[in-house]
Scaffold this active site. Structure first.
Site, PDB file in Angstrom:
ATOM      1  N   SER A  91       0.799  -1.228   0.000  1.00 43.70           N
ATOM      2  CA  SER A  91       0.000   0.000   0.000  1.00 43.70           C
ATOM      3  C   SER A  91       0.832   1.279   0.000  1.00 43.70           C
ATOM      4  O   SER A  91       0.277   2.369   0.038  1.00 43.70           O
ATOM      5  CB  SER A  91      -0.924  -0.004   1.228  1.00 43.70           C
ATOM      6  OG  SER A  91      -0.157  -0.138   2.401  1.00 43.70           O
ATOM      7  N   THR A 193      -1.878   4.026   4.272  1.00 43.79           N
ATOM      8  CA  THR A 193      -0.893   5.058   3.951  1.00 43.79           C
ATOM      9  C   THR A 193       0.050   5.214   5.109  1.00 43.79           C
ATOM     10  O   THR A 193      -0.367   5.049   6.251  1.00 43.79           O
ATOM     11  CB  THR A 193      -1.660   6.389   3.765  1.00 43.79           C
ATOM     12  OG1 THR A 193      -2.501   6.249   2.642  1.00 43.79           O
ATOM     13  CG2 THR A 193      -0.737   7.582   3.595  1.00 43.79           C
ATOM     14  N   THR A 211       1.765   7.098  -0.272  1.00 45.26           N
ATOM     15  CA  THR A 211       0.879   5.940  -0.472  1.00 45.26           C
ATOM     16  C   THR A 211       0.817   5.543  -1.946  1.00 45.26           C
ATOM     17  O   THR A 211       1.115   6.362  -2.822  1.00 45.26           O
ATOM     18  CB  THR A 211      -0.555   6.300  -0.003  1.00 45.26           C
ATOM     19  OG1 THR A 211      -1.378   5.145  -0.012  1.00 45.26           O
ATOM     20  CG2 THR A 211      -1.197   7.345  -0.895  1.00 45.26           C
ATOM     21  N   ARG A 221      -7.058   8.450 -10.451  1.00 50.36           N
ATOM     22  CA  ARG A 221      -7.607   8.806  -9.132  1.00 50.36           C
ATOM     23  C   ARG A 221      -6.491   9.256  -8.182  1.00 50.36           C
ATOM     24  O   ARG A 221      -5.437   8.651  -8.087  1.00 50.36           O
ATOM     25  CB  ARG A 221      -8.322   7.593  -8.543  1.00 50.36           C
ATOM     26  CG  ARG A 221      -8.969   7.832  -7.172  1.00 50.36           C
ATOM     27  CD  ARG A 221      -8.080   7.398  -6.035  1.00 50.36           C
ATOM     28  NE  ARG A 221      -8.740   7.504  -4.731  1.00 50.36           N
ATOM     29  CZ  ARG A 221      -8.123   7.375  -3.568  1.00 50.36           C
ATOM     30  NH1 ARG A 221      -6.844   7.138  -3.531  1.00 50.36           N
ATOM     31  NH2 ARG A 221      -8.789   7.477  -2.433  1.00 50.36           N
ATOM     32  N   GLY A 223      -6.019  10.417  -4.064  1.00 58.49           N
ATOM     33  CA  GLY A 223      -6.688  10.447  -2.770  1.00 58.49           C
ATOM     34  C   GLY A 223      -6.300  11.660  -1.948  1.00 58.49           C
ATOM     35  O   GLY A 223      -5.840  12.684  -2.471  1.00 58.49           O
ATOM     36  N   ASP A 224      -6.474  11.533  -0.658  1.00 57.88           N
ATOM     37  CA  ASP A 224      -6.167  12.644   0.258  1.00 57.88           C
ATOM     38  C   ASP A 224      -4.683  12.805   0.541  1.00 57.88           C
ATOM     39  O   ASP A 224      -4.209  13.894   0.879  1.00 57.88           O
ATOM     40  CB  ASP A 224      -6.884  12.408   1.592  1.00 57.88           C
ATOM     41  CG  ASP A 224      -6.450  11.086   2.249  1.00 57.88           C
ATOM     42  OD1 ASP A 224      -6.265  10.090   1.514  1.00 57.88           O
ATOM     43  OD2 ASP A 224      -6.272  11.059   3.476  1.00 57.88           O
ATOM     44  N   THR A 244      -5.282   8.560   7.364  1.00 54.11           N
ATOM     45  CA  THR A 244      -5.262   7.347   6.549  1.00 54.11           C
ATOM     46  C   THR A 244      -6.699   6.884   6.384  1.00 54.11           C
ATOM     47  O   THR A 244      -7.582   7.293   7.142  1.00 54.11           O
ATOM     48  CB  THR A 244      -4.402   6.247   7.212  1.00 54.11           C
ATOM     49  OG1 THR A 244      -4.364   5.095   6.363  1.00 54.11           O
ATOM     50  CG2 THR A 244      -4.951   5.843   8.576  1.00 54.11           C
ATOM     51  N   GLY A 245      -6.921   6.055   5.389  1.00 55.90           N
ATOM     52  CA  GLY A 245      -8.278   5.574   5.160  1.00 55.90           C
ATOM     53  C   GLY A 245      -8.825   6.077   3.835  1.00 55.90           C
ATOM     54  O   GLY A 245      -8.065   6.486   2.960  1.00 55.90           O
TER      55      GLY A 245
HETATM   56  N1  ASP Z   1      -5.776   7.597   2.180  1.00 45.84           N
HETATM   57  C1  ASP Z   1      -5.298   6.767   1.102  1.00 45.84           C
HETATM   58  C2  ASP Z   1      -6.024   7.102  -0.161  1.00 45.84           C
HETATM   59  O1  ASP Z   1      -7.212   7.350  -0.135  1.00 45.84           O
HETATM   60  C3  ASP Z   1      -5.407   5.321   1.378  1.00 45.84           C
HETATM   61  C4  ASP Z   1      -5.261   4.844   2.796  1.00 45.84           C
HETATM   62  O2  ASP Z   1      -4.676   5.491   3.614  1.00 45.84           O
HETATM   63  O3  ASP Z   1      -5.747   3.793   3.146  1.00 45.84           O
HETATM   64  O4  ASP Z   1      -5.408   7.061  -1.198  1.00 45.84           O
END
Ligand code: ASP
Length: 332
Positions: A91, A193, A211, A221, A223-224, A244-245
């Site tokens: 990841s 992440t 990440t 795409r 992410g955050d 994270t998430g």
């Molecule tokens: N936050 C990360 C994303 O959305 C993924 C993660 O941290 O699980 O890309």
């Protein structure tokens, strides 16, 4: 946050608040924070905290950097570099699970105590996106570079093209192709992440976040994690936060910025993280179906975390010793 800074913040706020008729709110706020010196001393013992179990090793690396005289920004960069270099990680870094077209794309950002920030998104074939983000911050007039432009910049800065393919990730992708179902799973390694917050012996705070993003995401795409204010935010007068998430949920709530602003208004790191998680919950009817976790530190060296679901853990390295801490979560 010193007396001067608080006063400055309050008087700047007063102008805005009066203009939009929020004077009573401001008065309450003024009373709650007080126009007095900060109630705590800035912590100067050095500390590192980072998301998930793989943060343990990154924290140790950041701690080594600190002991060798490194500043918070070096601690943050080198700490997450260690995780990026682990090509078995599914990841983070080039070993990460790919997008739905089979390509691993990387997102990262970094932010220093001086408020400067750098970020790369949708970057391919480069082993250390967090270091490229640092170069964006230090060597360009920009904050964010994306895709091909980020790649070309990395090459021009001496980073090498890397075609590494993780056999485990390729196997998982082939398996995924049999159903091609896009479904982020809570707390397992198809997304996680490393967000790392570092505080040096001057009490300065920096952070980095890196990440490979959600597994089997749509091509392009982002992410955050590489977005300043979402996946990471530092204000050296107040503290820092990272997340994270499910990135989409964190972006919608400006999560890390929100955590830092809550701490500015007097919340502890844990309270601020909880408030941000509750904001995510309120804005998402399907909040039971995904994970979001926040991690934060303030200038006093207090740390805290909070998650939507059970299972979020973070690594903390303070006073020379490291531990894995289970985060609290929404129990309703
Ligand atoms: N936050 C990360 C994303 O959305 C993924 C993660 O941290 O699980 O890309």
């Amino acid at each position: 946050m010193g007396q001067y800074t608080r006063r400055k913040f309050l008087s700047a706020g007063a102008a805005g608040a009066t203009a939009i008729g929020f004077a009573p709110l401001l008065a309450a706020c003024r009373e709650s924070v007080g126009e007095v010196a900060a109630p705590y001393a800035v912590f100067k013992g050095g500390l590192v905290l980072s998301t998930w179990d793989f943060g343990m090793k990154s924290n140790e690396e950041a701690w080594r950097v600190l002991q060798a005289g490194g500043a918070a920004l070096d601690m943050a960069e080198k700490g997450v570099n260690l995780c990026e270099a682990d090509l078995s990680a599914l990841s983070v870094g080039l070993g990460g699970l790919p997008d739905r077209e089979g390509k691993t794309t990387l997102d990262a950002c970094i932010m220093g105590p001086d408020g400067k920030a750098g970020s790369v998104m949708f970057l391919e074939n480069i082993r250390h996106p967090a270091s490229v983000a640092r170069r964006v911050m230090e060597k360009t007039p920009h904050v964010q570079l994306v895709g091909e432009g980020a790649y070309q910049f990395a090459i021009s800065e001496g980073f090498t093209h890397d075609d590494y393919k993780n056999p485990e990730a390729e196997k998982a992708y082939r398996q995924w192709l049999t159903e091609s179902k896009y479904e982020p799973v809570i707390n397992i390694e198809n997304h996680d992440t490393i967000g790392l917050l570092a505080m040096d012996t001057r009490g300065d705070i920096a952070g980095a976040c890196t990440t490979s993003g959600l597994a089997y995401k749509m091509r392009g795409r982002v992410g955050d994690s590489p977005i300043i204010g979402a996946g990471l935010y530092i204000d050296n007068e107040v503290g820092g936060a990272t997340s994270t998430g499910l990135g989409e949920a964190v972006i919608r709530t400006c999560g890390s910025f929100l955590v830092v602003e809550m701490m500015r208004r007097g919340a502890t790191p844990a309270e601020a993280c909880e408030e941000a998680v509750r904001r995510v919950m309120k804005k998402h009817d399907n909040w039971r179906e995904f994970q979001v976790g926040f991690l934060a530190v303030n200038k006093a060296g207090d740390t805290g975390a909070f998650a939507l679901q059970e299972g979020f853990s973070y690594a903390l390295h303070k006073e020379g010793k490291g531990e894995l801490v289970r985060s609290n979560w929404l129990k309703n």
